[in-house]
Design an enzyme around this catalytic site. Structure first.
Site, PDB file in Angstrom:
ATOM      1  N   ASP A 389       0.833  -1.198   0.000  1.00 46.81           N
ATOM      2  CA  ASP A 389       0.000   0.000   0.000  1.00 46.81           C
ATOM      3  C   ASP A 389       0.869   1.251   0.000  1.00 46.81           C
ATOM      4  O   ASP A 389       2.055   1.217   0.339  1.00 46.81           O
ATOM      5  CB  ASP A 389      -0.908  -0.008   1.233  1.00 46.81           C
ATOM      6  CG  ASP A 389      -2.191   0.776   1.025  1.00 46.81           C
ATOM      7  OD1 ASP A 389      -2.250   1.571   0.067  1.00 46.81           O
ATOM      8  OD2 ASP A 389      -3.133   0.592   1.825  1.00 46.81           O
ATOM      9  N   GLU A 392       3.093   5.409  -3.573  1.00 48.78           N
ATOM     10  CA  GLU A 392       3.457   6.654  -4.290  1.00 48.78           C
ATOM     11  C   GLU A 392       4.705   7.317  -3.698  1.00 48.78           C
ATOM     12  O   GLU A 392       5.501   7.825  -4.470  1.00 48.78           O
ATOM     13  CB  GLU A 392       2.317   7.680  -4.258  1.00 48.78           C
ATOM     14  CG  GLU A 392       0.978   7.179  -4.675  1.00 48.78           C
ATOM     15  CD  GLU A 392       0.250   6.458  -3.564  1.00 48.78           C
ATOM     16  OE1 GLU A 392       0.299   6.929  -2.420  1.00 48.78           O
ATOM     17  OE2 GLU A 392      -0.330   5.417  -3.848  1.00 48.78           O
ATOM     18  N   ASP A 462      -7.909   4.753  -3.430  1.00 48.00           N
ATOM     19  CA  ASP A 462      -9.046   4.855  -2.516  1.00 48.00           C
ATOM     20  C   ASP A 462     -10.147   5.709  -3.129  1.00 48.00           C
ATOM     21  O   ASP A 462     -10.414   6.837  -2.698  1.00 48.00           O
ATOM     22  CB  ASP A 462      -8.591   5.451  -1.190  1.00 48.00           C
ATOM     23  CG  ASP A 462      -7.508   4.620  -0.523  1.00 48.00           C
ATOM     24  OD1 ASP A 462      -7.411   3.416  -0.825  1.00 48.00           O
ATOM     25  OD2 ASP A 462      -6.751   5.179   0.296  1.00 48.00           O
TER      26      ASP A 462
END
Length: 794
Positions: A389, A392, A462
């Site tokens: 997760d 970035e 998300d």
């Protein structure tokens, strides 16, 4: 006299060669030249792939690409000629011309027709202070044909399929996976090999990329077709390895399961309800508090026996995916070790106000340390797959100085877009070194060019639960796919359910969830996940309820498609193909599909048209909330579908044959999504199973969709190890001759451990009187097959 002529000819050629060497230098695979204070290198890697590199004469940058793995093929024959101010480089596939006076470069097919060209004086260098290092803002402009169709740039959730007439900041974020890459329906693509935030702009005067960099560095590739461009990008940046068969099944997740017992109980209930499932996902905080964020240790109170946890999942014939993050809380052992070795990137990452910092993914020694902790604390306990997760990564409390701090490869701002690529590289390479018995499978929120080689599947972040957002997933997925990244998915139902008060109990949300799940059935990974409300199937009712029944129907459909999906995966790995692609890639003569962003091709056979508008809930969107849903989901509604010209199509549900090149109205009750199969398709139909490997493929139905010739290759191997890389697999090719109404089952090629020696193929010809949708068809022809060629008359 003749000898004199020969001597004079040699002299003339020598003089010409001397003149040529004064203006450029041949390198064996291309040339270098100095033009207008810039050193320009044109280098062919293959006959179809050429690298263009430019830097100012006073600078001598050394660059090793993070994305490109292809080395120049020394056997590539490059013919070089000089005509006036032009130097012309030609291979059997591509011609490149550079004006030695201006530096402008143009690209041509071998028939002389132009593919693309740089803008005159379109290469610019502007001095830039990159964290104390003298660098530049580099820009390259190109001139495209006015009506040229361009796709790419990664997963940009801007509702658009085409990327003409847009200005986009290519910077990875929670929702955006940005790749500085475009492909044209003219059959070429351009990869801007730069890892900084990049400005992409397309207007009437130019199409350009602009980034921080020491040089202009891009690759021009000619694939001859849309899908050919994907093949070239894979050759350049790496092939996608095979995933295990079980990864193509159904995955259940939520934010978050809080104990090992809860996860196992959810899986047990799926088994009790006889709803197929193959994967359970453990989200964050299994380690404890935020101060020990991502400790890669299990909280002993809630996860007292991790090995037993994984064993119970495996005993229930499923697999366990566990989350890991790139940031570490200040009280973790990892934080202390990385800090002591100057291997932290000094900015705040998720969760807020916790002091969590990301590690320096660009440092190979830091990647070694990361895996050592992950292996000892998680992988060694029996975990099967990774959820990486925030790759970035999340950047909280942003400060200007965050971007100018050093990493192992330079300032953070100069390499930020490659964070996910380097992070997944560490996991993939280390797991491959640890074991070959379990294939790597990574789910990651971000990506970059070349990440497909790390066994990574991306998801769209998300996203909010909303019909418009569901629609936007389709062009976002397609544009990422054309960049060479074949595996993608989204949170089925959307992550945040803010717009639907009551979540799962709101009938308006149930309609959205069902439609999103139907779309997810035809994505490379099928995964339900989100926050605010649970997503397990029984949360949407029980047997006999419209939402429960529709969800179960499409999960079963996914499992019947497993032989088709796994064989498509082999095409991805062995032929550079992709799962999801724009209609224009196969129907480039039909201009009506160029901007058709809500339909797509799934593999070679299926046309998918997800329902992305509410049909059954009479809602009021008040304060951005969906309320006042009706309860009648029994009526039949319609969707408009365009079927591309150039072939006939079969309605998957009814078997009706329809001519292409027209808009049609399709009945779409809540348990039906418009789904069509191209005439000439051969689709293997798997057994009704509860998990991917429950039954062997010894009694497959082979569905023939007549109206054109077709072929399909069924791929099989051991399903979860790397023996296929050693040639341990088999293929069986099916060929259909429409005129003869004949199917040839060709001789099986290859062997592997556990291969079926005898089997039955049930050949069925689809028609409106012989099509059962998900169920097995009628009037099939049973063919015994032991590996030798068979001819079946239909």
């Amino acid at each position: 006299m003749r000898r004199t002529f020969i001597t004079l000819s040699v002299l003339i050629l020598s003089i010409a060669a001397s003149c040529k060497s004064d203006r450029f230098k041949e390198t064996g695979t291309g040339i270098t030249a100095v033009v207008q204070s810039k050193q320009v290198t044109i280098e062919f890697l293959t006959p179809s792939i050429v690298r263009v590199n430019k830097h100012l004469i006073e600078a001598q940058p050394e660059k090793e690409s993070l994305s490109v793995v292809k080395s120049p093929d020394k056997n590539t024959k490059v013919n070089i000629n000089e005509e006036g101010d032009d130097v012309i480089l030609s291979t059997k596939k591509l011609t490149v011309k550079m004006d030695l006076a201006t530096g402008k470069i143009s690209f041509f097919k071998q028939d002389g027709s132009i593919l693309s060209q740089e803008k005159l004086n379109g290469s610019t260098f502007k001095s830039f202070d990159d964290a104390g290092k003298d660098s530049y803002m580099v820009k390259q402009g190109f001139v495209l044909a006015k009506d040229e169709v361009i796709y790419g740039l990664g997963q940009v959730q801007n509702s658009s399929l085409q990327q003409r007439n847009r200005t986009i900041e290519l910077k990875n974020s929670n929702h955006d996976i940005t790749i500085p890459y475009i492909c044209s329906l003219k059959g070429y693509s351009i990869f801007w090999d730069n890892y900084a935030s990049t400005s992409y702009s397309d207007n009437e005067s130019e199409t350009s990329f602009e980034s921080i960099g020491d040089c202009i560095d891009y690759y021009f590739m000619y694939g001859g077709s849309g899908e050919g461009t994907i093949r070239q990008m894979r050759e350049l940046s790496g092939q996608a390895p095979m995933f295990p068969l079980w990864t193509l099944g159904y995955w259940q997740s939520k934010e978050r399961y809080k104990t090992q017992f809860e996860v196992v109980d959810v899986l047990k209930k799926y088994r009790e309800l006889q709803v197929p499932i193959d994967g359970m996902i453990q989200d964050w905080r299994y380690w404890g508090e935020d101060s020990v964020w991502n400790a890669m240790k299990w909280d002993s109170k809630r996860y007292p026996d991790p090995k037993q946890f994984a064993k119970e999942i495996h005993d229930l014939d499923a697999h366990l995916m566990v989350v890991a993050w790139p940031g570490f809380g200040p009280l973790t052992d990892q934080y202390g070790e990385f800090e002591s070795k100057n291997m932290l990137i000094n900015f705040d990452t998720w969760p807020p106000n916790s002091g969590t910092k990301p590690y320096d993914v660009y440092n190979p020694k830091a990647r070694d340390i990361y895996w050592d902790y992950l292996n000892r604390g998680v992988f060694s306990e029996g975990v099967d797959a990774w959820w990486l997760d925030s790759t970035e990564p999340d950047h909280i409390n942003v400060k200007p100085e965050d971007f100018i701090q050093p990493t192992h490869l330079g300032s953070y701002q100069s390499v930020s877009n490659a964070f996910s690529l380097m992070h997944t590289t560490g996991i993939y390479e280390h797991q491959r070194q640890t074991t070959s018995e379990k294939r790597v499978f990574i789910l990651t929120r971000s990506s970059f060019a070349g990440q497909q080689r790390n066994a990574a599947t991306s998801w769209s972040g998300d996203v909010v639960s909303d019909w418009n957002v569901l629609h936007d997933q389709i062009p976002a997925a397609l544009n990422l796919s054309v960049c060479g990244i074949p595996y993608w998915n989204s949170d089925i139902g959307g992550f945040f359910v803010w717009n639907f008060p009551g979540g799962k109990d709101n009938l308006a949300y149930r309609e959205l969830y069902v439609r999103w799940l139907q779309f997810g059935t035809f994505c490379p990974m099928m995964r339900s996940h989100g926050t605010d409300t649970p997503r397990e199937i029984w949360q949407f009712g029980e047997k006999g309820d419209w939402s429960y029944d529709a969800i179960k129907k499409f999960i079963h459909l996914r499992y019947r498609l497993l032989p088709y999906l796994y064989s498509t995966s082999w095409q991805v790995t062995s032929e550079g193909k992709t799962f999801m692609k724009p209609l224009a890639f196969d129907f480039e003569e039909d201009k009506k599909v160029f901007d058709l962003e809500h339909e797509y091709l799934f593999g070679e056979s299926f046309l998918v048209c997800p329902v992305t508008e509410s049909m059954y809930t009479n809602y009021e969107k008040k304060d951005k909330k969906y309320v006042n849903a009706c309860e009648n989901f029994n009526g039949v509604k319609n969707s408009t579908v365009y079927l591309p010209n150039g072939c006939s199509w079969y309605d998957f549900w009814t078997g009706e044959k329809i001519n292409g090149g027209q808009l049609i109205e399709k009945n779409t009750p809540i348990d039906v999504m418009p789904l069509y199969v191209k005439a000439g398709s051969i689709v293997p139909w798997g057994p009704d199973v509860q998990f991917a490997e429950e039954k062997g493929w010894d009694n497959l139905e082979i569905r023939i969709y007549p109206g054109a010739n077709g072929k399909f290759t069924l791929y099989e191997d051991e399903f979860d190890n790397y023996n296929y890389e050693k040639g341990k697999y088999s293929t069986i090719e099916f060929v259909y001759d429409d005129q003869k109404r004949e199917v040839i089952i060709k001789k099986r090629n290859g062997t592997y451990n556990g291969m079926l020696k005898e089997r039955v193929f049930n050949i069925m010809v689809v028609s409106d009187s012989n099509a059962q949708g998900i169920e097995n068809g009628q009037n099939s022809i049973a063919v015994k097959y032991t590996g030798n060629e068979k001819v079946v008359k239909l």
